[in-house]
Design an enzyme around this catalytic site. Sequence first.
Site, PDB file in Angstrom:
ATOM      1  N   CYS A  11      48.934  30.122  48.692  1.00  0.00           N
ATOM      2  CA  CYS A  11      49.135  28.721  49.048  1.00  0.00           C
ATOM      3  C   CYS A  11      47.843  28.094  49.539  1.00  0.00           C
ATOM      4  CB  CYS A  11      50.146  28.594  50.178  1.00  0.00           C
ATOM      5  SG  CYS A  11      51.713  29.380  49.808  1.00  0.00           S
ATOM      6  N   GLY A  37      48.151  26.340  44.520  1.00  0.00           N
ATOM      7  CA  GLY A  37      49.598  26.327  44.392  1.00  0.00           C
ATOM      8  C   GLY A  37      50.099  25.105  43.668  1.00  0.00           C
ATOM      9  N   ASN A 111      49.724  30.026  54.640  1.00  0.00           N
ATOM     10  CA  ASN A 111      49.200  30.673  53.440  1.00  0.00           C
ATOM     11  C   ASN A 111      49.079  32.155  53.759  1.00  0.00           C
ATOM     12  OD1 ASN A 111      45.836  31.060  52.187  1.00  0.00           O
ATOM     13  ND2 ASN A 111      47.716  31.490  51.128  1.00  0.00           N
ATOM     14  N   GLY A 112      49.691  32.987  52.926  1.00  0.00           N
ATOM     15  CA  GLY A 112      49.580  34.425  53.153  1.00  0.00           C
ATOM     16  C   GLY A 112      50.911  35.104  53.061  1.00  0.00           C
ATOM     17  N   CYS A 246      39.734  38.735  51.789  1.00  0.00           N
ATOM     18  CA  CYS A 246      40.223  39.036  50.438  1.00  0.00           C
ATOM     19  C   CYS A 246      39.121  38.795  49.397  1.00  0.00           C
ATOM     20  CB  CYS A 246      41.419  38.145  50.135  1.00  0.00           C
ATOM     21  SG  CYS A 246      41.915  38.143  48.409  1.00  0.00           S
ATOM     22  N   TYR A 252      38.579  35.239  41.816  1.00  0.00           N
ATOM     23  CA  TYR A 252      39.430  34.391  40.985  1.00  0.00           C
ATOM     24  C   TYR A 252      40.010  33.172  41.705  1.00  0.00           C
ATOM     25  CZ  TYR A 252      43.771  32.758  38.924  1.00  0.00           C
ATOM     26  OH  TYR A 252      44.767  31.955  38.450  1.00  0.00           O
ATOM     27  N   SER A 293      38.418  29.845  35.376  1.00  0.00           N
ATOM     28  CA  SER A 293      37.938  30.713  36.456  1.00  0.00           C
ATOM     29  C   SER A 293      36.787  31.634  36.056  1.00  0.00           C
ATOM     30  CB  SER A 293      39.099  31.533  37.002  1.00  0.00           C
ATOM     31  OG  SER A 293      39.751  32.205  35.952  1.00  0.00           O
ATOM     32  N   ASP A 355      35.894  37.745  31.373  1.00  0.00           N
ATOM     33  CA  ASP A 355      37.025  37.254  32.166  1.00  0.00           C
ATOM     34  C   ASP A 355      36.887  37.819  33.573  1.00  0.00           C
ATOM     35  OD1 ASP A 355      39.269  35.889  32.886  1.00  0.00           O
ATOM     36  OD2 ASP A 355      40.640  36.898  31.520  1.00  0.00           O
ATOM     37  N   CYS A 443      38.826  43.016  52.099  1.00  0.00           N
ATOM     38  CA  CYS A 443      40.043  43.661  51.618  1.00  0.00           C
ATOM     39  C   CYS A 443      39.852  43.814  50.118  1.00  0.00           C
ATOM     40  CB  CYS A 443      41.285  42.827  51.895  1.00  0.00           C
ATOM     41  SG  CYS A 443      42.759  43.579  51.153  1.00  0.00           S
TER      42      CYS A 443
END
Length: 465
Positions: A11, A37, A111-112, A246, A252, A293, A355, A443
Site C-alpha cells: 500500500c 496500490g 502499509n505492510g 525491504c 521493483y 519497472s 527484467d 530484508c
Amino acid sequence: MVTLGELREECGVFGVIGHRDAALLTYYALYALQHRGQESAGIASVRRDWIEARRGMGLVSEVFDDEILGELESDTAIGHVRYSTSGESLLVNAQPIVVRFKHGSLALAHNGNLINAHLLKERLEGEGSIFQTTSDTEVIAHLIARQPWSDLEEAVLAALKEIRGAYGLVIMTKDRLFAARDPHGIRPLVLGRLNGTFVVASETCALETIGAEFVREIEPGELLVIPKEGEVYSLQIDKGEREAFCVFEYIYFARPDSDFRNRNVHLVRKNLGRFLAEDYPVIADVVTGVPDSSISAASGYAEEAKIPYQMGLIKNRYLGRTFIQPTQRLRERGVRLKLNPIKQVVWGKRVVLVDDSIVRGTTAKHIVQLLRLAGAKEVHLRISSPPYRFPCYYGIDTSQASELVAVGRSVEEIREMIGADSLEFLSVKRMVEACGFSYDSFCTACFTGDYPVSLEKRVSLPNDF
Ligand code: AMP
C-alpha cells in the site's frame, strides 16, 4: 495454528496536518503513490470534532471528484491506496479506517503486514471485540482502544509494542498525527515539510508532487507525534533490532524518482543493471527492458555492455480495473492489449531482455514468446535480482511458495520453462552491493529465506548464497 500472510497489503500512505488544503494535498499525494496500490483509495479528514472518510474501489481518479474532495475539505487528512490481493478485494477492507472510542475519533492508514495479527485477533475476539474487516489495521485500532492508559499517546505506543511485522503507519486524531515505522524499518515512511506544516508519506515522490521538502525518514521503531500546535517529538516503540529495509522496494516496488536512504531508486536500478552486465555479459545487438519497472536496470545494462538500448516493448497504460479481458478465442486471434513489441527494433536481432524479477514466471515466458513472434533471433533474459524463492510475509504480494517458479528449480530448468536462449540472475551479494548498503541492513527474505522478524516456521538459506 498460525497462518501467515492471510491478507498481504502492499500500500501507499500519506498524512498532512495543519494545512488548509489538506484533503486536496492528500489527493495529489495519493496520485503519486498510485503505483503502490490500485485496488482501492481513501481519504479521511478532520471535520471539527469528528472524522469523515471516503473510500472506494479503483484508482484515485475513479474514487474522488471535486464534490467529494469539497466535502473532505479540512486542515488535517490522511490517505491510503491499496494493492489488489487475492480473494480480499472488498470495499470493507479499503482504508483509512475510522473508529470512535473513549479517546474520540481516530483514523488509521497502514502499509505492510503484521505477522501476529491473527493471534492478536483471536485474543481480542475472545475478549469480546467485534471485527468488521479482515485487515490487520483493524487489529491495531482495537489494540489502541483497549489500552488502559488515559492518554492516547501512551495507548498508541503500548499497542505498537504488541504488534509484530512490517508497517508504515499513519494515525490521525482531530489535533494530532502519528507516524510509525516498524522496528526493522521494513516498509518505508518519510517526513516532509510544506510551508511550516508537516507531511508523511510512503515515498519521497509524493513529497515532490505536492512541493514539500524532504526532512528525513521516520526511523525504524520510531513513533513520531506531530501535534497541530507545538513541537514534533519522537517516542521509541522498540530498539535493538537490526534494520531490515525491504530490498524489493529498490528492485521493483518504488517509483524511480523516489529516494530511500539518500539513494535514488532509478540510479540503484541502473547499478543493478550494470552489475548484471559485468557478471553476465552476452554478445547481442540490442538491450531492451520490460516497461515500466525494468527500464532503469536495462539502461544500466546497456551502458555497461556498450550495446544500444532500444525500446523493444510498449505497455498500454490505460487498462483500468474494469477493462474486459479478451476471451481465449480473441487471444488466439492475436488480441494483445497490455504489452506489444516493436517489430522494427527486434526483427532479426540478438536481444538482451532485462527484467527486474521473476516471481511466477508467467510474464517472462509471455514476453520471450512475444519477442520471438516479432522476429528476434535470440532472446537472452537477464534478471536484476536473484531467484525469488520465499514468500513475503511483510507486505509484498507474492503467491504461495508452490507458485514461485524458482522453488525447487535450477536456473537451467527455469530457462527451459521460459524458453529463453540464456537466463541469468544477479546474485544476492551483488544485488546488495549494487544497492550500496550492507547485507545486514536489508530484508532479503524473498531471495534468501532470511526473515528478519522470526516466523514460526524456520527456513534455511539456499545453497547459492
Ligand atoms: P511473474 O509473472 O509472476 O514472474 O511476475 C514478475 C513480473 O511482475 C516482473 O516483470 C515484475 O516487474 C512484476 N512484479 C514483481 N513483483 C510483483 C508484485 N509483487 N506485484 C506485481 N507485479 C510484480
